[in-house]
Scaffold this active site. Sequence first.
Site, short mmCIF file in Angstrom:
data_model
loop_
_atom_site.label_atom_id
_atom_site.label_comp_id
_atom_site.label_asym_id
_atom_site.label_seq_id
_atom_site.Cartn_x
_atom_site.Cartn_y
_atom_site.Cartn_z
N ARG A 255 0.85 -1.18 0.00
CA ARG A 255 0.00 0.00 0.00
C ARG A 255 0.89 1.23 0.00
O ARG A 255 1.91 1.27 0.69
CB ARG A 255 -0.93 0.03 1.22
N GLU B 258 -2.88 7.43 -4.71
CA GLU B 258 -3.26 6.80 -5.99
C GLU B 258 -4.75 6.90 -6.30
O GLU B 258 -5.15 6.74 -7.45
CB GLU B 258 -2.82 5.33 -6.01
N HIS C 226 -0.98 -0.21 -9.79
CA HIS C 226 -1.71 -1.19 -8.96
C HIS C 226 -2.19 -2.37 -9.81
O HIS C 226 -3.38 -2.71 -9.84
CB HIS C 226 -2.89 -0.52 -8.24
P1 NAD Z 1 -1.11 -11.30 4.94
O1 NAD Z 1 -2.11 -10.87 5.96
O2 NAD Z 1 -1.03 -12.74 4.55
O3 NAD Z 1 0.36 -10.85 5.39
C1 NAD Z 1 0.64 -9.60 5.95
C2 NAD Z 1 1.77 -9.80 6.93
O4 NAD Z 1 2.15 -8.52 7.44
C3 NAD Z 1 1.38 -10.67 8.14
O5 NAD Z 1 2.32 -11.69 8.33
C4 NAD Z 1 1.37 -9.68 9.30
O6 NAD Z 1 1.75 -10.26 10.54
C5 NAD Z 1 2.40 -8.67 8.83
N1 NAD Z 1 2.34 -7.41 9.55
C6 NAD Z 1 1.26 -6.80 10.10
N2 NAD Z 1 1.65 -5.67 10.74
C7 NAD Z 1 2.99 -5.58 10.57
C8 NAD Z 1 3.97 -4.65 11.01
N3 NAD Z 1 3.63 -3.58 11.74
N4 NAD Z 1 5.25 -4.86 10.66
C9 NAD Z 1 5.62 -5.96 9.93
N5 NAD Z 1 4.73 -6.89 9.50
C10 NAD Z 1 3.44 -6.69 9.82
O7 NAD Z 1 -1.39 -10.39 3.66
P2 NAD Z 1 -0.90 -10.64 2.17
O8 NAD Z 1 -1.95 -11.41 1.43
O9 NAD Z 1 0.49 -11.14 2.20
O10 NAD Z 1 -0.95 -9.15 1.60
C11 NAD Z 1 -0.06 -8.16 2.08
C12 NAD Z 1 -0.51 -6.80 1.57
O11 NAD Z 1 -0.35 -6.75 0.15
C13 NAD Z 1 -2.00 -6.50 1.78
O12 NAD Z 1 -2.23 -5.93 3.05
C14 NAD Z 1 -2.31 -5.53 0.67
O13 NAD Z 1 -2.17 -4.21 1.17
C15 NAD Z 1 -1.22 -5.77 -0.36
N6 NAD Z 1 -1.76 -6.27 -1.64
C16 NAD Z 1 -1.43 -5.58 -2.78
C17 NAD Z 1 -1.91 -6.02 -4.01
C18 NAD Z 1 -1.57 -5.32 -5.30
O14 NAD Z 1 -2.19 -5.59 -6.33
N7 NAD Z 1 -0.55 -4.46 -5.33
C19 NAD Z 1 -2.74 -7.15 -4.06
C20 NAD Z 1 -3.04 -7.83 -2.88
C21 NAD Z 1 -2.53 -7.38 -1.67
#
Ligand code: NAD
Length: 328
Positions: free
Chosen positions: A234, A263, A295
């Site tokens: 994000r 964005e 994105h």
């Molecule tokens: P997920 O929930 O499986 O993993 C997120 C990880 O971040 C978890 O392990 C969590 O413990 C960790 N986390 C939470 N707070 C934290 C902190 N303060 N410091 C360090 N780590 C922390 O989620 P995911 O499926 O791996 O997705 C991750 C992110 O990717 C989503 O939140 C979303 O914003 C983003 N995303 C982007 C796209 C895109 O098209 N660009 C698509 C899907 C997801």
Amino acid sequence: MRVAVFSTKPYDKRFLSAAAEETDHELEFFEARLDRTTAALADDFDVVCAFVNDELGAATLLRVAKTGPKLIALRSAGFNHVDLESAKSLGLPVVRVPAYSPRSVAEHTVALMLALDRKIHRAHARVREGNLSLDGLLGFDLGSRTVGIVGTGKIGVAVAKILSGFGCRLLGYDVYENSDAVAAGVEYVDLATLWEESDVVSLHAPLTPETHHLVDASAIATMKDGVMVINTSRGALIDTAAVIEGLKSGKIGHLGLDVYEEEGDLFFEDLSNTVIQDDVFSRLLTFPNVLITGHQAFFTVEALEAIATATIANITAFEEGRVSGNEL
Ligand code: NAD
């Protein structure tokens, strides 16, 4: 159920309609982004289906709730754009698609790394102009470098699995350790160590108050000279103004972004006939060592099918009074 689908693009229509074919749900597609001014479009509907740049703040949710109880069905994993407290107090349940294709985002993340490293974007433009000189295109062997993964959830682990195949040394930071990450070769360290030792920093934590501007001037100051920073999570994980200073000084050697703090007013639209008013974004576009995609990391056939299937299943579960497991 009658479903009002906001921020609709042709591909949303195609995949959601296919997923709903065997159900009785009636989908109506609106191109408008959901916010407090467009929420009235959902007045006669049972479900509001929203995407990442829809604004589901208190005012929008209040307007949505005005015409009766509804489900908010997000077509995304991230939910930083929803005021969950307000939704709860208004009795609006919120569901999301927690995992659709972590691989889609992970593969795009690695594509950004490799393209920046080997200057593929610049080489492509040059060769088309008949310039086959190699000056300025010097890269490095990614497999010989250290990559720091911040957030070792589903996507972080998928990135780790790909990069372990390259031979990279993998560092990880997360609030919880994930055994899948360790199995993929990630060595957990504290954040300060990850900033100090990584040649490439890749962000995969969700946007929360704790992760807002995680990459700021003080973090950048402790990173390696010439570090590559990749953000496909994000936009607001990064303080863009601080990153621009880092690029100007050379501290940041490469920047790959699929997301941007502001964005909402830019992405998913064709702005090629307009003058972009966001000066920070425009400045980013001037650097030769910055690669931005709009994105699109999630944008694969597999991911869109999975998002549509899970969204429709979430709506069906709500209609039947079942718990989908995807409630927030
Ligand atoms: P997920 O929930 O499986 O993993 C997120 C990880 O971040 C978890 O392990 C969590 O413990 C960790 N986390 C939470 N707070 C934290 C902190 N303060 N410091 C360090 N780590 C922390 O989620 P995911 O499926 O791996 O997705 C991750 C992110 O990717 C989503 O939140 C979303 O914003 C983003 N995303 C982007 C796209 C895109 O098209 N660009 C698509 C899907 C997801």
